[in-house]
Enzyme design. Structure first.
Site, PDB file in Angstrom:
ATOM      1  N   CYS A 110       0.859  -1.197   0.000  1.00 33.95           N
ATOM      2  CA  CYS A 110       0.000   0.000   0.000  1.00 33.95           C
ATOM      3  C   CYS A 110       0.886   1.234   0.000  1.00 33.95           C
ATOM      4  CB  CYS A 110      -0.887  -0.019   1.241  1.00 33.95           C
ATOM      5  SG  CYS A 110      -2.015   1.382   1.356  1.00 33.95           S
ATOM      6  N   HIS A 152      -9.136  -3.909  -1.912  1.00 33.23           N
ATOM      7  CA  HIS A 152      -8.135  -3.131  -1.164  1.00 33.23           C
ATOM      8  C   HIS A 152      -8.469  -1.633  -1.228  1.00 33.23           C
ATOM      9  CE1 HIS A 152      -3.774  -2.191  -0.017  1.00 33.23           C
ATOM     10  NE2 HIS A 152      -4.260  -1.017  -0.407  1.00 33.23           N
ATOM     11  N   GLU A 153      -8.736  -1.150  -2.442  1.00 28.42           N
ATOM     12  CA  GLU A 153      -9.004   0.286  -2.592  1.00 28.42           C
ATOM     13  C   GLU A 153     -10.332   0.665  -1.929  1.00 28.42           C
ATOM     14  OE1 GLU A 153      -6.626   2.086  -3.403  1.00 28.42           O
ATOM     15  OE2 GLU A 153      -5.389   0.471  -4.205  1.00 28.42           O
ATOM     16  N   HIS A 156     -10.112   1.444   1.718  1.00 23.97           N
ATOM     17  CA  HIS A 156      -9.614   2.783   2.073  1.00 23.97           C
ATOM     18  C   HIS A 156     -10.772   3.771   2.283  1.00 23.97           C
ATOM     19  CE1 HIS A 156      -5.280   2.509   1.888  1.00 23.97           C
ATOM     20  NE2 HIS A 156      -5.300   1.930   0.707  1.00 23.97           N
TER      21      HIS A 156
HETATM   22 NI    NI Z   1      -3.667   0.991  -0.166  1.00 25.01          NI
END
Ligand code: NI
Length: 185
Positions: A110, A152-153, A156
């Site tokens: 990341c 993953h995104e 966030h």
């Molecule tokens: Ni990330």
């Protein structure tokens, strides 16, 4: 275009639930996304979410090369025909549904946790939707690495980092040392 500063683990902006974008077609959103793409490319990232550039908005962008997608498909022994690269994609106000219960482990890094990598379980297959900068709905099914990147995104936007998804903290390592790991089988 401007290179933006990347927020690092520990900054509160990475812990916030990001706000919905009222209108994806606004010029300031386009400008933000152009700068995010430039920043992601310069930093060598696969994806970047707006909170990673100190903007608590539900936006992320990503790109998956065909080579990477195929390598991951082979590793997971899923049909390589199901895995192709994904062109640069921008998603505003995205949503995700999981397809099935299959979960795979894979390495993630990341831009907000520079120099480290860890093994993270993710759903193998998902369906996602969100708006492009033209205001049009984008809807896709994804599996393997493509699905991993989107999960993953998306995390966030809810203030979640991959380290919190890890099940074995011992796999959190410096990316320079990844060659010492046994190939996963
Ligand atoms: Ni990330």
């Amino acid at each position: 275009m401007t290179l933006l500063k990347i927020s690092k683990m520990g900054h509160p902006v990475l812990r916030q639930v990001a706000a919905l974008v009222p209108d994806p077609t606004m010029p300031e959103i386009r400008e933000l996304v152009e700068n995010m793409v430039e920043t992601m490319t310069e930093a060598g990232g696969t994806g970047i979410a707006a909170p990673q550039v100190f903007e608590s908005k539900r936006i992320f962008t990503f790109f998956v090369s065909e080579e990477r997608a195929k390598a991951e498909a082979e590793r997971l022994r899923i049909s390589p025909e199901d895995e192709s690269g994904v062109p640069l994609t921008v998603l505003v106000n995205p949503e995700i549904d999981f397809i099935g219960d299959q979960v795979d482990e894979g390495w993630e890094g990341c831009l907000s946790i520079p120099g480290l990598m860890g093994i993270v379980p993710r759903h193998r297959s998902i369906r996602y939707r969100g708006f492009g900068l033209d205001g049009k709905l984008i809807e896709r099914e994804a599996s393997g690495f493509h699905a991993r990147v989107v999960q993953h995104e998306y995390d966030h936007l809810d203030g979640v980092l991959y380290t919190e998804r890890m099940t074995d903290i011992k796999s959190l390592i410096f990316s320079s040392e990844v060659g010492y790991q046994k190939p996963d089988e």
